[in-house]
Structure formats: structure tokens, C-alpha cells
Design an enzyme around this catalytic site. Sequence first.
Site, PDB file in Angstrom:
ATOM      1  N   GLY A  13     111.916  35.159  50.987  1.00 44.82           N
ATOM      2  CA  GLY A  13     112.980  34.945  50.007  1.00 44.82           C
ATOM      3  C   GLY A  13     112.582  35.265  48.582  1.00 44.82           C
ATOM      4  O   GLY A  13     113.061  34.635  47.645  1.00 44.82           O
TER       5      GLY A  13
ATOM      6  N   CYS B  91     114.114  44.994  49.904  1.00 44.78           N
ATOM      7  CA  CYS B  91     113.945  43.712  50.601  1.00 44.78           C
ATOM      8  C   CYS B  91     115.231  43.419  51.378  1.00 44.78           C
ATOM      9  O   CYS B  91     116.311  43.400  50.800  1.00 44.78           O
ATOM     10  CB  CYS B  91     113.670  42.591  49.602  1.00 44.78           C
ATOM     11  SG  CYS B  91     113.691  40.964  50.387  1.00 44.78           S
TER      12      CYS B  91
END
Lengths: 246, 311
Positions: free
Chosen positions: B83, B139
Site C-alpha cells: 500500500g 503500482c
Amino acid sequence: MKYAYIIDNVQESENVNTIAFSSDDDIKPGQFIMAWVPGINEIPLSFSSINKIKKITVKIYGEASEHVAHLKRGDYLYYSGPYGKPFTIVPGKKLLIGAGTGIAPLIPIIDGNTYGIISGKSKKDIIFENHFKDRLKIVTDDGSCGMKGYVTTALKTVDLDKFDMLYVCGPEIMLKSVFDYIKNINVNAQFSLERSMKCGIGLCDSCSINGYQVCTDGPVFSVDQLKNMDEFGRTKLQYSGKRVYF
Amino acid sequence: MILWILKINKSDNMNINTDIGIKLENPFMLASGILDENGYTMERILNNGASSAVTKSIGIDERKGFDPPVIYHDENYVINAIGLSNPGIGSFKDEIEIALRSGKPVIGSIFGKDAEEFSLLAKKMESYKVSAIELNLSCPHVNGYGLEVGSDPDLVSEIVSEVKSKVSIPVFSKLSPNTSDIIEEAKAADKSDALVLINTVKAMKIDIHARKPVLSNVYGGLSGRSIKPVGVRYVYEIKKELNKKIIGVGGIENIDDAIEYIMAGASAVQIGSVIYKYGINIFNKLNNDLNEFFIKNDINDIKDIIGVAIK
């Protein structure tokens, strides 16, 4: 992910429980698992018994540990592992030094030649004293159980020269106080560290100390290794990776 | 005995250093996101065989990332959804300073939501004395960043142009396999000095006993040996189509994997997930094995095999 059927749950103190389950995992003293509480979190937990019946002693400090501490007979514990480098067990006279529930992962080391020091804030933090018979010193901040003072107060009453190995487990500040006390005397010691851990497999850098990962290079470090780690007891990483001072 | 002496001599003349816009003493770089959030860890890896380290992707503000589980693994793969946890660019100067004590180049990976954020981060990184910037355009598991930015070719093009105009060090773009047309994505990033291929492949893991997704974020990025053929194909295809300088990454576990990427067109390779299997010693092993491969196969210079498989 592995799973195990809980066969027992014993309350040790106000906010500490021991769960028991059967598993064929070969666990060495000091190793840990990552316990997964679906939908809540995943936390590292170590073993207070490593026989065929495994036991994990959990202190409640958040949602996931609360869930694990309250698992009942018939519930499942989901986990991965075991992980980490274990304690090196030496023959001879051993001293186990644990702060509060920090004594739990040291219990599997106990043999016929083991002594103990358990420290805590007060009487309610002291568990597992019955594992040591009379070979035990207890010290509490408020003096409500055993000596009044800190872990070093108890260390001063012990002839450390007589021990072949010290095994130490607790919060890093407590570890550091034991380390500082013994670093200049000739005694062998191993310390089990605990830092914010996310992955358990040495990839995420969250639990690192001076470039070593607590989850894979540790959690057990020798006194000589710690002498080369200036982050020990000084700085740690938050979940974001930000370095903060203790 | 004579053969042995010849081999030793040969090893002296062998050239395993490589050029990706910066000079590297060997082709093995530490990939972004693995053991590169902390300066001490990077320093240790750089002192143990890695030629350079790409930092964890750093953003403007401190981010805690997702709650664990953030990683699931078995013997074939790793899936992560960390994250984008990071201390924020303001706190990262110290980490880079510590890593630079190794004397090896550090490459600053950055993520942002637009060209302005990327430029600001790149300038900061340059002031911290990194040797190059790696733009995380890929990502796969955080809303509003990475892949969401990287799958918009106009935005990619704008970010790369902006960052290139703001810093004087080389700029690399790390691209995603999770788009329908990676060639278009690569063309949009054409102004970068090198392309980094590939980021993780969007994936998930369900535990069949708990009947739930394992990762707290549900979706994560797949890495490890199971994605290597995907990575090799992207490196090959983009080298062939665009002839850009490429850094290969994805599933490299041994020297044969690395050579495969190099023969597909990579000038250097990044190593990450495999560390869960072999620890950081993998870098020294890869260097030894590369030398041995060169001797056995009569190769003198890494340049002679970069893209050699392309037809």
C-alpha cells in the site's frame, strides 16, 4: 496458509490468555508464526509450548490479539510459519529473563538447570512463576510482587558469572537495560527482539535494525551482534517506515 | 593447468559492468519495494554485491500503507499489497545518506498523482544525491496512484517530460504489465532514459478454509518466479519495437533467469522477491555465477549478449 483446531484456552491474567492446538510443525524455542485473523489483521506470535500440543500465550493489545486470545475450543487459528531464527540452546546453567508476557517464549527452554527473572509493572503482569519452583526472582515497578524495582534491580542480586547463557525477552527498552548491564561483563546472552512486523519473510523492511530483518535474521540476536547495532534501543521504524526515537 | 591459467586471465578481462544511463559495476540492482525503505538495509545490500539500490517508492506525505496481511507467498510466488507505505519525502534524506555510505549509486523511486507531484519529488531526490530517478507508474494496488496514472498515456508523457525538464540526472519509467497495450505505454514514456519492465501483475489469493481473500486489500501484485516469462516477453517485445534501454525485473531467481532477461534486451536486471528464498546473499551468488557463465560460454562483455536473442 495453515490452520489449526483450538483445543484449549486458559486465562493467565487479566489480559493474557494461552491457547492450545495440535500441530506437526517443528518449532524451535524463539520462533514465531504470523497469525491471521481474517478481516482484521495479521500478527506475529511466539510459542510458550512446542511439543505436539503447541501453546501460544497472547497479551491483548489490539483487535487481532484480542481475537486470538479469545479463540475457543473448536475455533480455528489461521497462520503461516514458523519463521525466524531460534534461540541456540546450550548445555549448562541458564538464566531466563522475561518482562511480563516476554517470559512466555522462554518457557520451552526450561530444563533441570534453569533459573528465572520475571519483571513487570505490578503483580498482575507476572505469569508462569510456577514453572520455576524456587529458582525465580520476581521484580515489579510498584513492589506488589517480589522485589520493588526494575529488571536490573533483580540482576544485581544474581551472580551472572555462574551462568552459561542468558535468554532475554521483552520490550526493546527492557532488553536494552539488560544489555547495558551485561555488555561489559563476560557473560553470554541471547535477546529476542520485537519490532513492527508486516511480512514475516524478510522483504518489507518494516522490522529492520541496522540492516538486519528481525523476522528472518532474528528475532534472536546475540549480545555480540547487538554490540554492532547502534539502532538497538535507540531508534525504530513506524508502519510508514519513518524512523523514530524510543 | 594451462587452461586454468587462461581462464583466470580471461576473468581479468571480462566486463560485467553495464550502463543504464549511469554506470553500474554489475547488472544486479536491488528492486524497488524490497528492503529499501531503510538506509541501513540498503547500505548492507549494497555492501553485499548489489551494484545499486532503487529505493522504496516515496511520495509527498507519510503513508502507513495497508494493514497486514500485506504479503502472501508460496514456493512459486509472492503477492503483496503493502500500500505504498513510506515515510514521506521530507523524512527520506537521512535514509539515502546512510545508503550512500556504500559508495554505490542509489536510485530514488517516486510516486505521485500528477506531473507536479512527480517533479517536486524528483527534485528533492536529486538534492538528496541519488544517481537517477525511477518513476513508479505502475503500482497495481493503490487507488489514484501507480497503475491508474500509468495507464493514461497522455499523463505518462506529461509526467516524464516534466520530470526530465526539472532534473539533470537520468529518469527511468517503471511500467505495468496490467495494461492492454504496453507498447503504447512505453512510447508515452519515450523521453525516459530507460524503461523498467515489469512491475507486479495484479493478482489475489483466497484462503479456501477461511473462505476469504488473504490480503487486507484483497488485490495485490504478483511477483516471483511465476511472472518471469511475462517479464521476459515484455522486455523482448519493447526492445525489439522501440530499441530503448531496458532494465529487466520480475521473477529472477538465478543466473539463467538473469541471462534470459539480458538476452531479451535488458542492460541490467533488478532483484527483489527472491530474497525471501535465499536472503541478500543472492547478489554475491549472481555475480559469481555470471562470471562463471561468461567463462564457460566464452563471453567477454555483457554488451555482446544484450538483446542477442531478438530476431
